[in-house]
Design an enzyme around this catalytic site. Structure first.
Site, PDB file in Angstrom:
ATOM      1  N   THR A  95      -7.489   6.790   5.521  1.00 14.93           N
ATOM      2  CA  THR A  95      -8.536   5.802   5.259  1.00 14.93           C
ATOM      3  C   THR A  95      -8.086   4.386   5.541  1.00 14.93           C
ATOM      4  OG1 THR A  95      -9.884   4.836   3.478  1.00 14.93           O
ATOM      5  CG2 THR A  95      -7.785   5.767   2.841  1.00 14.93           C
ATOM      6  N   TYR A 154      -7.438   4.897  -4.713  1.00  9.94           N
ATOM      7  CA  TYR A 154      -7.831   5.729  -3.579  1.00  9.94           C
ATOM      8  C   TYR A 154      -6.943   5.430  -2.371  1.00  9.94           C
ATOM      9  CZ  TYR A 154     -10.526   7.310   0.469  1.00  9.94           C
ATOM     10  OH  TYR A 154     -10.903   7.890   1.653  1.00  9.94           O
TER      11      TYR A 154
END
Length: 338
Positions: free
Chosen positions: A125, A149
């Site tokens: 990501t 995250y």
């Protein structure tokens, strides 16, 4: 020289019944690869997969199950999508993210090495960059995630690098920017109830399934004050995975880390204007404070992907992304009604 189709290894797709994973399964199948899927179906759906793709319902941390799949399906490559992906939730519940995204990835990588799997594609990501000092964002800038995250994914990237240095194991981590759209042939799309992806939320509002769309933050240092993101069509992203895997199998030494985006950003308000335009509706917008862990702007530099894998995006148009997603939302409503 490219590997012949019948010499390609079988591919295990983790989270393959989910949004991005199911598109990767279709892209692999369309390109002639043999595929099996492991998914716990917490956010995935059996209907997202072709009927003849083996689906093993279970957890990637179940080492005996993963070992059995690797042996039974003669797996030689893994595409790893399984994990948790909601940034605000990661801030509220960080341990869930370090368990699902880091600890379980450790277990999966360990199973891969033990089972002799040599090729590994990882769903990473742009959240690994945190708040970058420059834009667009290249792969070599410092990585300073601002939410659990991002850290959970960056830790897995490091595990992959260290594993590749110690074992006959090759990997490629693709750092996604904002993924949107749906399969152009209407075979799968974003189906999770309560999904937080902006375009899906906006389309649900346009179709009368939501009262409004929340705009989180209107005071960012951006042209209209709302967050700017680089939206990539999920079909183009899936194609990048297939190219990366082919390069690994061919021992073509692709870069271990590559950005996946178009290099163009759109603000939240620009996206909502585009949804209004495509649907011929006017969405009710509800202005809200900023969310924790959201950077003002995140736009990719996809030069490595384009140059090293000759990646040629086919659907790099915001209105097209929205149109494909709209087609899926209408089909999804029919599936749920029937």
């Amino acid at each position: 020289m490219m590997t012949a189709k019948n010499d390609r290894p079988a591919v295990l797709v983790t989270g393959g019944a989910g949004y991005i994973g199911s598109h990767a399964v279709l892209a692999l199948r369309d390109s002639g690869w043999r595929v099996a899927v492991i998914d716990n179906l917490s956010t995935g759906f059996r209907f997202a997969l072709p009927d003849d793709v083996p689906l093993y319902e279970g957890d990637i941390a179940d080492r005996s199950l993963v070992a059995d799949i690797i042996a039974r399906e003669e797996i030689g490559a893994i595409m790893h999508f399984a994990g948790s992906i909601i940034v605000p939730e990661s801030v509220e519940n960080p341990l869930k993210y370090y368990e699902n995204n880091t600890l379980k990835s450790h277990s999966l990588i360990s199973s891969a090495v033990a089972g002799g799997v040599r090729n590994f594609i990882f769903s990473s990501t742009a959240a690994t960059y945190g708040i970058p000092a420059t834009s667009p964002v290249g792969e070599s800038i410092p990585k300073q995630p601002i939410n659990p995250y991002g850290w959970s994914k960056l830790m897995t990237e490091q595990m992959l690098a260290d594993t590749a240095a110690a074992h006959p194991f090759r990997y490629c981590a693709l750092r996604y920017f904002n993924v949107a759209g749906a399969d152009p042939l209407g075979r799968t799309g974003q189906s999770t109830v309560g999904a937080t992806h902006l375009i899906k939320v906006a389309l649900e509002a346009a179709l009368g399934q939501r009262d409004n769309v929340a705009v989180f933050g209107t005071d960012y240092d951006t042209p209209d004050g709302t967050g700017v993101r680089d939206y990539i069509h999920v079909a183009d992203l899936a194609a990048a995975h297939v190219l990366a895997l082919q390069a690994l199998v061919d021992d073509a030494s692709p870069p271990p880390i590559m950005n996946c985006g178009y290099g163009r950003g759109f603000s939240v308000l620009e996206v909502l204007d585009a949804v209004d335009r495509v649907t011929n509706r006017t969405i009710n917008r509800k202005l809200e404070p900023r969310r924790a862990g959201d950077p003002a702007a995140l736009v990719s530099d996809p030069s490595l992907l384009r140059q090293r894998l000759d990646w040629q995006p086919k659907r790099a148009d915001l209105d097209q992304i929205i149109q494909d997603a709209l087609q899926w939302e209408r089909k999804l409503a029919e599936l749920r009604a029937g």
